[in-house]
Design a protein around this motif. Structure first.
Motif, short mmCIF file in Angstrom:
data_model
loop_
_atom_site.label_atom_id
_atom_site.label_comp_id
_atom_site.label_asym_id
_atom_site.label_seq_id
_atom_site.Cartn_x
_atom_site.Cartn_y
_atom_site.Cartn_z
N GLY A 195 -4.88 -9.91 15.83
CA GLY A 195 -4.51 -9.74 17.23
C GLY A 195 -4.78 -10.99 18.04
N VAL A 196 -5.92 -11.63 17.79
CA VAL A 196 -6.26 -12.86 18.51
C VAL A 196 -5.29 -13.97 18.12
CG1 VAL A 196 -8.01 -14.65 18.80
CG2 VAL A 196 -8.68 -12.24 18.82
N LEU A 197 -4.97 -14.08 16.84
CA LEU A 197 -4.05 -15.12 16.39
C LEU A 197 -2.69 -15.00 17.06
CD1 LEU A 197 -4.82 -15.20 12.56
CD2 LEU A 197 -5.20 -17.05 14.18
N HIS A 198 -2.24 -13.79 17.26
CA HIS A 198 -0.94 -13.57 17.88
C HIS A 198 -0.95 -13.81 19.39
CE1 HIS A 198 1.71 -12.05 14.72
NE2 HIS A 198 0.66 -11.47 14.18
N SER A 199 -2.12 -13.76 20.02
CA SER A 199 -2.17 -13.69 21.48
C SER A 199 -2.74 -14.92 22.17
CB SER A 199 -3.02 -12.47 21.91
OG SER A 199 -2.52 -11.28 21.32
N THR A 200 -3.30 -15.85 21.45
CA THR A 200 -3.97 -16.97 22.11
C THR A 200 -3.28 -18.29 21.82
OG1 THR A 200 -6.12 -18.06 22.41
CG2 THR A 200 -5.53 -17.41 20.17
N SER A 201 -3.49 -19.26 22.70
CA SER A 201 -2.98 -20.61 22.51
C SER A 201 -4.10 -21.58 22.16
CB SER A 201 -2.25 -21.09 23.78
OG SER A 201 -3.15 -21.08 24.89
N VAL A 202 -5.25 -21.03 21.78
CA VAL A 202 -6.44 -21.81 21.45
C VAL A 202 -6.62 -21.80 19.92
CG1 VAL A 202 -8.95 -21.94 21.72
CG2 VAL A 202 -7.51 -21.24 23.64
N PRO A 203 -7.06 -22.90 19.31
CA PRO A 203 -7.35 -22.85 17.87
C PRO A 203 -8.34 -21.73 17.55
CG PRO A 203 -7.36 -25.12 18.63
CD PRO A 203 -7.23 -24.26 19.87
N VAL A 204 -8.08 -21.05 16.44
CA VAL A 204 -8.89 -19.91 16.03
C VAL A 204 -9.45 -20.16 14.65
CG1 VAL A 204 -8.93 -17.43 15.56
CG2 VAL A 204 -7.50 -18.33 17.42
N VAL A 205 -10.76 -19.94 14.50
CA VAL A 205 -11.40 -19.99 13.19
C VAL A 205 -11.61 -18.55 12.71
CG1 VAL A 205 -13.36 -20.78 11.82
CG2 VAL A 205 -12.64 -22.08 13.83
N VAL A 206 -11.09 -18.25 11.53
CA VAL A 206 -11.29 -16.92 10.93
C VAL A 206 -12.18 -17.08 9.71
CG1 VAL A 206 -10.20 -14.87 9.98
CG2 VAL A 206 -9.00 -16.22 11.72
N LEU A 207 -13.28 -16.34 9.69
CA LEU A 207 -14.17 -16.35 8.55
C LEU A 207 -13.87 -15.13 7.69
CD1 LEU A 207 -15.70 -18.16 10.71
CD2 LEU A 207 -17.73 -17.68 9.34
N PRO A 208 -13.18 -15.30 6.57
CA PRO A 208 -12.79 -14.15 5.75
C PRO A 208 -14.01 -13.43 5.21
CG PRO A 208 -11.59 -16.13 5.11
CD PRO A 208 -12.71 -16.56 6.02
N ARG A 209 -13.82 -12.16 4.91
CA ARG A 209 -14.91 -11.37 4.35
C ARG A 209 -15.39 -11.97 3.03
NH1 ARG A 209 -15.67 -4.99 4.29
NH2 ARG A 209 -16.62 -5.68 6.22
N ASN A 210 -14.49 -12.59 2.27
CA ASN A 210 -14.89 -13.20 0.99
C ASN A 210 -15.98 -14.23 1.14
OD1 ASN A 210 -13.01 -11.74 -0.50
ND2 ASN A 210 -11.43 -13.29 -0.29
N ILE A 211 -16.12 -14.81 2.33
CA ILE A 211 -17.12 -15.85 2.53
C ILE A 211 -18.53 -15.28 2.36
CG2 ILE A 211 -17.52 -15.65 5.03
CD1 ILE A 211 -17.34 -18.65 5.20
N THR A 212 -18.70 -13.99 2.67
CA THR A 212 -20.02 -13.37 2.52
C THR A 212 -20.30 -13.04 1.08
OG1 THR A 212 -19.20 -11.11 2.84
CG2 THR A 212 -19.80 -12.37 4.81
N ARG A 213 -19.25 -12.86 0.29
CA ARG A 213 -19.44 -12.53 -1.12
C ARG A 213 -19.70 -13.76 -1.96
NH1 ARG A 213 -13.99 -8.83 -1.41
NH2 ARG A 213 -14.71 -7.13 -0.09
N SER A 214 -19.29 -14.91 -1.46
CA SER A 214 -19.38 -16.12 -2.27
C SER A 214 -20.66 -16.91 -2.03
CB SER A 214 -18.17 -17.02 -1.98
OG SER A 214 -18.17 -17.46 -0.65
N ARG A 215 -21.52 -16.41 -1.11
CA ARG A 215 -22.72 -17.19 -0.78
C ARG A 215 -23.95 -16.35 -0.99
NH1 ARG A 215 -21.00 -20.67 4.61
NH2 ARG A 215 -19.26 -21.71 3.62
#
Length: 308
Positions: A288-308
């Motif tokens: 929703g944020v990606l579709h609605s904003t004109s600001v760069p967005v960082v998305v931290l995927p759920r996989n990031i918690t599994r890999s660390r």
């Protein structure tokens, strides 16, 4: 131990020759300079996959014309990156796969992937088809989506960062990322946004509260308790001097983040992605944020918690 696990961290950016991709290159090389990381520029040819009962799956080889065009796109992006930040180590790679697969193969758990939100051909996918969702849901590292209209020559330095939290492990990682990102720049600040809107039927018995307690009052109290605890848990010696403000609201999470991010330089969200198809059908705050904003967005995927 895999090659990705022992390799030094890097910024990986996907390019396709579009103005939006150039904006992503500008943001990516500036970020590589801030982190003192090398930059890897990737152009995907998206060659068709051929499946044979005798030879298995192979990629259709590119023609000389396709190869030459791909090399031109890559060289232009490399030249732009080197011109913008001469001190950054910049390398390039041509991939036969589709864009999201190419980036997944080139990036490791310690890396940062950057893509433009709209481009030409297959790179349009970050917002307009499922490839961007597949990239975010399958990645093992943060993914930055840079919207169109960003100037490659003067990307906005991420001084004012907005991050969405909900008390989950995913939002812990998002908050930690936002704080460390702000600590890399002069006078960096973080606005923590928590939406406590009740979006499901409320059962007072299950919460141990009296039946006549208004749901919003209860959610507000929980929010008041949750946000300070999160900050106490996440703030470390590297980020303790970052200026932090907290916004608690009963607005919808996407609306709250987009409104707060309107004057920000960067928005950070965690993702609870469940794969390409389910992710598209279910929707999420990150989408929703990606579709609605004109600001760069960082998305931290759920996989990031599994890999660390």
């Amino acid at each position: 131990m895999t090659e990705h696990e022992v390799a030094s961290p890097k910024v990986v950016v996907g390019v396709d020759g579009s103005a939006t991709a150039n904006g992503a290159v500008g943001w990516a090389v500036a970020e590589a300079a801030r982190r003192e990381w090398p930059l890897l520029v990737v152009h995907a040819l998206a060659m068709p996959l051929i499946v044979s009962r005798h030879t298995g799956a192979t990629r259709f080889p590119p023609t000389e014309e396709i190869s030459a065009q791909g090399q031109r796109v890559l060289e232009e992006a490399l030249g732009l990156a080197r011109e913008l930040r001469p001190g950054v180590q910049v390398e390039g790679a041509i991939a036969l796969q589709d864009p999201h697969t190419a980036l997944l193969h080139k990036a490791g758990p310690k890396d940062l992937v950057v893509v433009g939100s709209r481009g030409l051909g297959p790179w349009r996918s970050a917002l307009e088809s499922s490839a961007g969702v597949r990239l975010i849901s399958r990645a093992f590292c943060p993914v930055v989506v840079v919207p169109g209209g960003q100037e490659a020559q003067s990307p906005r330095e991420p001084r004012r960062i907005v991050v969405g939290v909900d008390g989950s492990e995913d939002s812990d990682h998002a908050l930690k990322f936002a704080l460390h990102q702000a600590a890399r720049v002069d006078k960096g600040s973080v606005m923590v946004v928590h939406s406590w809107r009740v979006t499901a039927p409320f059962d007072p018995i299950s919460t141990g509260q009296d039946a006549w307690t208004p749901p919003n009052d209860l959610m507000d109290r929980r929010s008041q308790e949750m946000c300070p605890k999160m900050l106490d848990r996440i703030v470390d010696p590297q980020t303790e001097r970052v200026r932090v403000t907290v916004v608690r609201t009963d607005d919808a999470p996407v609306d709250a983040l987009v409104e707060a991010g309107g004057s920000a330089d960067l928005i950070v969200v965690g993702s609870r992605g469940r794969g390409s198809v389910r992710g598209l059908l279910l929707g999420s705050v990150s989408q929703g944020v990606l579709h609605s904003t004109s600001v760069p967005v960082v998305v931290l995927p759920r996989n990031i918690t599994r890999s660390r």
